[in-house]
Design a protein around this motif. Structure first.
Motif, PDB file in Angstrom:
ATOM      1  N   ASP A  42       0.818  -1.211   0.000  1.00  0.00           N
ATOM      2  CA  ASP A  42       0.000   0.000   0.000  1.00  0.00           C
ATOM      3  C   ASP A  42       0.853   1.263   0.000  1.00  0.00           C
ATOM      4  O   ASP A  42       0.522   2.250  -0.661  1.00  0.00           O
ATOM      5  CB  ASP A  42      -0.931  -0.009   1.216  1.00  0.00           C
ATOM      6  N   GLY A  43       1.944   1.245   0.752  1.00  0.00           N
ATOM      7  CA  GLY A  43       2.822   2.413   0.786  1.00  0.00           C
ATOM      8  C   GLY A  43       3.436   2.717  -0.561  1.00  0.00           C
ATOM      9  O   GLY A  43       3.535   3.879  -0.974  1.00  0.00           O
ATOM     10  N   ASN A  44       3.859   1.676  -1.269  1.00  0.00           N
ATOM     11  CA  ASN A  44       4.433   1.877  -2.590  1.00  0.00           C
ATOM     12  C   ASN A  44       3.373   2.300  -3.604  1.00  0.00           C
ATOM     13  O   ASN A  44       3.661   3.057  -4.539  1.00  0.00           O
ATOM     14  CB  ASN A  44       5.164   0.617  -3.052  1.00  0.00           C
ATOM     15  N   ASP A  45       2.139   1.829  -3.425  1.00  0.00           N
ATOM     16  CA  ASP A  45       1.044   2.297  -4.280  1.00  0.00           C
ATOM     17  C   ASP A  45       0.855   3.808  -4.136  1.00  0.00           C
ATOM     18  O   ASP A  45       0.626   4.518  -5.120  1.00  0.00           O
ATOM     19  CB  ASP A  45      -0.263   1.596  -3.905  1.00  0.00           C
ATOM     20  N   ILE A  46       0.942   4.294  -2.904  1.00  0.00           N
ATOM     21  CA  ILE A  46       0.793   5.731  -2.647  1.00  0.00           C
ATOM     22  C   ILE A  46       1.922   6.510  -3.315  1.00  0.00           C
ATOM     23  O   ILE A  46       1.697   7.524  -3.990  1.00  0.00           O
ATOM     24  CB  ILE A  46       0.747   6.001  -1.130  1.00  0.00           C
TER      25      ILE A  46
END
Length: 377
Positions: A42-46
């Motif tokens: 999720d962090g990398n998606d952001i």
């Protein structure tokens, strides 16, 4: 004399080259999210969503007065202390704004630090109500809120599933427990019998003790409020093996392509609350065309991060400056269709909730129930 003049001209040229375009500056946008650990997807998606917005703006010629736009990614690991450290690092790097964070437990303390420096923060993923109820003047939210999400979940359980009982499990984070507490409180008010509310620890991999309780109580609904899809997937696999028959309802943090990738058949039939995204809309198609070639299929919060960065960049362009008060003034004027939703901020910084019920069907997430109409998609 000639030599002195030539040397002076050379020195001036070197100074101009070293500073880029004379009179211009770099617009810096920080991102905050878990780039490592169990929530890294999720962090990398952001990060990737925000980068896509930067790429789009640069392809369109950038913003007058700025030589370029630079992204400054920071890893919070969903840890409050690391989030504060990340916020301080972005302050030292002179970030003009921040897109983030993911976990509410990281966003809440980090936003306090950024607010002291009048730095605009837009969260694409933190749904805890307190994010926008503390009166921070430069705090914005692109996603929905937990109080709205829990209401939609209860409406679905009672109106569509006809549920009479529920068993709740969360992982004690500010987000997941806050949402689970909302669901418990609403259940009691509405007459949905709460058979149990248990907590697991972040990083746990064996849920047999709690799942044994769930099976023995035989609820109509097993409500699973986890901070990330990987943990949710493990719980689903173990629940299926144990033979739990309850309908499983989860939330937006569990909603991610890796839920299906990991849980596979065990994810089939799971219901989830998540914001409605019209993937046939022109703005979404434009986002996807830019995102997919570079980063692959978008994750749950890629589009929200893209819209967060785009909203800020549009406001800076309209304001002609990064002065936070003037940029905020322009952000409050925004009224347009983004990739994920119609974007118009409320006075408290929220952009509104548009939750629906999605379902895992044939190995894919599909729109299932529209709370506005009470009808199936």
């Amino acid at each position: 004399m000639k030599r002195t003049v030539i040397m002076a001209l050379l020195t001036a040229a070197i100074l101009m080259l070293g500073s880029g375009v004379a009179g211009a500056e770099t617009l810096k946008i920080g991102t905050m999210g878990p780039l490592t650990g169990p929530y890294a997807a999720d962090g990398n998606d952001i990060k990737n969503g925000a980068q896509t917005a930067v790429d789009v703006f640069l392809e369109q010629g950038g913003i007058p007065g700025f030589d370029t736009i630079k992204l400054l990614p920071q890893d919070t690991a969903c840890d409050p202390r690391q989030a504060v450290a990340a916020a301080n690092k972005l302050i030292n790097e002179e970030a003009d704004a921040v897109v983030g964070s993911y976990c509410s437990s990281a966003t809440l303390p980090a936003s306090q630090v950024l607010d002291e420096e009048n730095i605009i923060m837009i969260t694409p993923a933190s749904t805890n109500e307190m994010v926008t109820t503390r009166g921070l003047p430069y705090m914005f939210r692109m996603c929905g809120r937990d109080d709205d999400q829990s209401t939609i979940a209860l409406d679905f359980m009672q109106k569509k599933l006809g549920s009479k009982s529920i068993y709740i499990v969360d992982d004690k984070t500010a987000y997941s427990q806050g949402l689970a507490d909302n669901v418990e409180e609403l259940s009691k008010k509405r007459g949905l019998k709460v058979l149990g509310h248990e907590h697991v620890n972040q990083g746990d991999k064996d849920f047999s003790a709690i799942l044994t309780k769930v099976k023995s109580m035989n609820p109509d609904v097993f409500y699973m409020s986890m901070q990330n899809s990987a943990t949710g997937a493990l719980m689903l696999i173990q629940a299926k093996r144990m033979g739990i028959k309850a309908e499983v309802v989860a939330q937006d943090a569990v909603y991610h392509p890796q839920l299906i990738d990991i849980a596979k058949n065990a994810a089939e039939g799971v219901y989830l609350t998540f914001g409605f995204i019209d993937d046939s809309a022109p703005a979404y198609k434009e986002f996807l065309a830019k995102y997919e070639p570079k980063f692959g299929s978008p994750g749950a919060y890629s589009g929200y991060a893209y819209d967060s960065a785009m909203a800020y960049l549009k406001a800076v362009k309209a304001a002609g400056t990064t002065d936070p008060a003037k940029v905020k003034e322009e952000m409050m004027k925004l009224d347009y269709d983004g990739a994920t939703k119609h974007i118009k901020f409320k006075p408290n910084g929220d952009s509104g909730s548009n939750y629906i019920i999605r379902k895992v069907k044939d190995g894919k997430f599909v729109n299932y129930w529209n709370p506005a109409t009470g009808e199936l998609y």
